[in-house]
Design a protein around this motif. Sequence first.
Motif, PDB file in Angstrom:
ATOM      1  N   ALA A 167      -9.808 -17.839   9.553  1.00  0.00           N
ATOM      2  CA  ALA A 167      -8.555 -17.893   8.390  1.00  0.00           C
ATOM      3  C   ALA A 167      -7.642 -17.027   8.592  1.00  0.00           C
ATOM      4  CB  ALA A 167      -9.212 -17.474   7.004  1.00  0.00           C
ATOM      5  N   ARG A 172     -17.901 -25.814   9.081  1.00  0.00           N
ATOM      6  CA  ARG A 172     -17.144 -24.893   8.334  1.00  0.00           C
ATOM      7  C   ARG A 172     -15.929 -25.004   7.750  1.00  0.00           C
ATOM      8  NH1 ARG A 172     -22.045 -24.200   9.313  1.00  0.00           N
ATOM      9  NH2 ARG A 172     -23.019 -22.055   9.733  1.00  0.00           N
ATOM     10  N   ALA A 183     -16.190 -27.091   4.753  1.00  0.00           N
ATOM     11  CA  ALA A 183     -16.650 -26.085   3.408  1.00  0.00           C
ATOM     12  C   ALA A 183     -15.463 -25.262   2.972  1.00  0.00           C
ATOM     13  CB  ALA A 183     -17.704 -25.294   3.920  1.00  0.00           C
ATOM     14  N   ARG A 184     -14.751 -24.673   3.794  1.00  0.00           N
ATOM     15  CA  ARG A 184     -13.814 -23.747   3.476  1.00  0.00           C
ATOM     16  C   ARG A 184     -12.339 -24.310   2.731  1.00  0.00           C
ATOM     17  NH1 ARG A 184     -12.946 -18.085   3.980  1.00  0.00           N
ATOM     18  NH2 ARG A 184     -10.967 -17.563   3.684  1.00  0.00           N
ATOM     19  N   TRP A 185     -12.021 -25.423   3.601  1.00  0.00           N
ATOM     20  CA  TRP A 185     -10.761 -26.113   3.388  1.00  0.00           C
ATOM     21  C   TRP A 185     -11.024 -27.697   3.359  1.00  0.00           C
ATOM     22  CZ3 TRP A 185     -10.551 -23.100   8.206  1.00  0.00           C
ATOM     23  CH2 TRP A 185      -9.754 -21.788   7.767  1.00  0.00           C
ATOM     24  N   ALA A 205     -15.334 -20.121   9.625  1.00  0.00           N
ATOM     25  CA  ALA A 205     -13.916 -20.310   8.951  1.00  0.00           C
ATOM     26  C   ALA A 205     -13.502 -18.914   8.447  1.00  0.00           C
ATOM     27  CB  ALA A 205     -14.337 -21.312   7.563  1.00  0.00           C
ATOM     28  N   ALA A 206     -14.505 -18.146   7.817  1.00  0.00           N
ATOM     29  CA  ALA A 206     -13.626 -16.939   7.520  1.00  0.00           C
ATOM     30  C   ALA A 206     -13.151 -15.844   8.528  1.00  0.00           C
ATOM     31  CB  ALA A 206     -14.818 -15.997   6.647  1.00  0.00           C
ATOM     32  N   ASP A 220     -18.686 -15.876   8.499  1.00  0.00           N
ATOM     33  CA  ASP A 220     -18.971 -17.273   9.119  1.00  0.00           C
ATOM     34  C   ASP A 220     -17.672 -17.583   9.747  1.00  0.00           C
ATOM     35  OD1 ASP A 220     -16.898 -18.394   7.362  1.00  0.00           O
ATOM     36  OD2 ASP A 220     -18.250 -18.791   5.786  1.00  0.00           O
ATOM     37  N   ASP A 223      -3.189 -23.217   3.464  1.00  0.00           N
ATOM     38  CA  ASP A 223      -4.468 -23.564   4.047  1.00  0.00           C
ATOM     39  C   ASP A 223      -4.180 -24.568   5.159  1.00  0.00           C
ATOM     40  OD1 ASP A 223      -5.861 -22.046   2.425  1.00  0.00           O
ATOM     41  OD2 ASP A 223      -6.521 -23.558   1.162  1.00  0.00           O
TER      42      ASP A 223
END
Length: 762
Positions: A340, A34, A37-39, A336-337, A334, A9
Motif C-alpha cells: 500500500a 490479498r 481483499a484490501r481493494w 497488500a498492507a 500482509d 486506491d
Amino acid sequence: MTARPHANDPTRVLVLTGSVGAGHDAAAAAVAERVAARWPDASAPVVDVLGGSATSERIYAACVRTLPWLYALHHWLLGHVPVFRAGTRAVLGRLHARAVAAALRDHAPDLVVTTVPEGVQALAHLRRRGRVAAPVVVVLADPAPHPLWCDADLDLHLVTTPEAARRVARHAPGARVGLAEVPVAAARRGVPAVGGHAGRRVFVTTGSLGFGDLPAIVAAVRAAGAEVVTAHADPTVRGRLAGPGVEVHAWIDDPAAVLGAVDAVVTTGGGASCFEALAAGVPLLVVDPVPGHGRANALVLARAGLARYCRTTAELTTALRGDLPAAHVGTAPDLAAAIAPVVGTARAPLRAEDALFLDAATGTVPQVLGARIVVAAGPEVDWPALLAGRVRDRAAGLDLLARRLVGRTWVPVVPDPADHVVPTRATDPDDLATEVLTAPVDPRGVGWRLAAATTGGETTIVAAVHHALGDGLAVTDALVRLLTDESAALPTSARTGAGDPHPPAVGSLRGVVALASRGFAGSRPFPAGNARGVHHVGRVWDAATIRRTARAHGTSTTVVVLTVLAEALSGTGAPTIRAMVPLTTRLRGAAWSAAAGNRTAAVAIDLPTAPLSPADRLARVASTLEAARRSGQADGAVAVLAVLGRLPAGVQHAFARLTYRSAFFHLLTSVMPGVRRPLHVAGGRIRQVVPILPLAPGVGLAFGAIAWADTLGVGITLDDAVVDPALDVPARVGAALARLCGPAARRGTEDRGLAPTGRSAR
C-alpha cells in the motif's frame, strides 16, 4: 519534503508470473487474493510473462537434473561476477520486455506486482526507457533473493526475512526493501495438527518438478520412525515408494489439508514448499536442496531460525529423531498492507532531454527558468499565506512540481510550502527577482521557488524552476494550474511543434546530418565586459501590434520577434549570429502533451545581422527559420537524445558539457504561446507575464517572449562578462522594435517591466 502517500486506491493491478514450477504462480495467486481483499473494486489479472509455454520449464528442469554443476555455476557467477550479472540482466530484460510491454498496454495498470525474475528484469528495462509509469513491486517467491530478483529502478521488493533484505541491498544497492508475510493463498494454508494420529507424521515434498532423490529422502524419514505423506508425478517413482508407513499421491490438490495433518515438512528447497510450511506453522527441514537458489534458500531460512538445513539424508534421520525446529509464527504485515505505501508513487528514470540541463548546469551558469507574473491586486492580500496555501492544496497534483531526483531517478514527493515559498522583505520587483532567481534551486532537493512583492496596487510573483524539471511550456502550464483562481491549463490551439517526437529513421538520419553540418558557431560576436554579473531585463510589448506586423508580412509572430532581435544586434561586426531556437515536440498530430519534463528539440539558425532594411531582414529570418525546420534538425536532435538516453550517465554528462556551450551557438531564444483569456490570482487579473531564460556556459545572451492577454512579455538575460554592458542590448531591442513595428508596439508600461535586477551572486 516527505514521501507522497497514496492518494487513491488502485483500480487496475497487474500481477506477473512465470510458468517455471508452481512457486511463482502460487505467489501470484496470493498477491491477487490479498489485493482483492484490501481493494475489492480493483481488478487483478494474473499474466504469465513466459506465455504459458513449457519450454522454459523443461530447459530449467533438464539443466538442474542432468547438469547441476552448470546451474550452480550460473548461480555463483550471478552473485560474484559483475559483468556476467549485468549481461544476464540485460539479456533477460530485452528478451521479455515485449511480452511485459504488451501486458502493460492491454491492462493499463496503476500498480504492477511481479513474482518472477523475468518480470523483474523486463520491468526494469522498460522503466529505464520511460515506459512504466505505474509503481512496481517485486514479491519474491523464494526465501533467498538472487541478483535477477532485484533492481533499484523498481519501487519496492518484499521479502520474508532480514537476511533476504540484506541480500537485496547487496545485489541492487539503493533498492527499496520491505518485510511481508510469506506469499501463500488462504486455500494453501494449513492449520497445525493437534493430536489425531499416533507417532510422527512427515510431509515430504520435492516441489512440482520433483527435484531430489525422493526415495532416499523417504527412506531417511522412515528410518527415523516417522510416517510419510508424499507425491510424485512419475508412476515409476511412486512404485519405488510404495510400502508400509508411506502414503503416496500423484499430486496433492489440497496441501492445506495435508499440512494440517502432519508434524513436519521435509523439502528440497523449493520456495513454495518452504513458504507453505511456514504459513501453516509446521516445523520445516530442508535436505539435499537443488543447487544454486535451493541451497541459498536453505541457508537463509536456517540463519533466520525458520528451518533446519540437513545436508545429507543421514543428518535428516538424526534431526527427525530429536526435537523438531520451532514452528514459524508470522508477524510481518500482509502483502497488500506492505504494498500500500507505494500506491501512487511511481518512480521514473531521468530522461536524456532533462539530464541535458542537469548536466549542463554549473555553479556560475545555473539552468534556472523563471517567470515574473504581474497581478492587479495589492496589499489587501496576504500573499505569502496565499502562495503557501496554493502549494499545499495543489502542488502535489502537478507532476512537474511534485518530484525530485534521487540519483538519476524521479521520485514523487509532497511539496512543503516552507521549502518553496520564499519569505522576503523586498518591495521592489527588481530586488525580488534577483533574490529569488539567484537563490539555489536543485532538482535533487528543492527544485523550484516562489516569492511575491507588492508595489502600489500591483503584486509581482516571481517563480524560479530548475530547467531539468521542464521546458518553458511545461513550467508555464504548471504555474498556471498552481496559481490561478481558475486553476486553468494552457490552451491547445496556436501551437507549433517540431513534428513527431519519434520521427522515422530516414528523417532522423537526415536531421542528424543537418545538425552535424552546422559545425561550430565561430568566434563570439559581442564585445566582452570586464566583470561577471548576470542580470535580467524585461520589456512588455503590445501583442496586437506584433501580430498585425506579422500578418502584414505574411509571417508568424515568432519570425517578427526573431527579426527584432536580429535588427537589435546588427552592426556588432558579425554578418550572422548563431541562435539556438527550441521547438516543441509536444504535438503528435493534433494531440497536446502536458507531460512534465523537457519536450523540445532545438534548431540552430544564423540570424542575419549584416546591414539590411527591416523588411529585408524579416524576409531573411523567415526563410532561414523555415529552412532550419525543413532540414530535419529537430528530428535529428530527438534521435541523438534518444540514443544518448541508452548510454551511461557519465557519457550523458560529458555530452552535455561538450555541446551545450558557446562553441556551437551564441545566444538562446524562445518564443512561447501563452494565454489570451483573462486569468486571475486572488481575484486580481494577471496583467502580464515576462519569461526569464537561463544562459549556457560562454553564452551571454538569452531572449524569451510569451504572449499573455494583450501583451507580449519579453525577458532578456545578460552576462556582463560575455556581453559588454556598453552594448546596451535592451535599448537596441527597443529601437529595433520601433523600426520594424512602429512606436505603438512599445507598451506604456514597458519601463515598469523587468528593469535590470542587479548582479547574480552565482
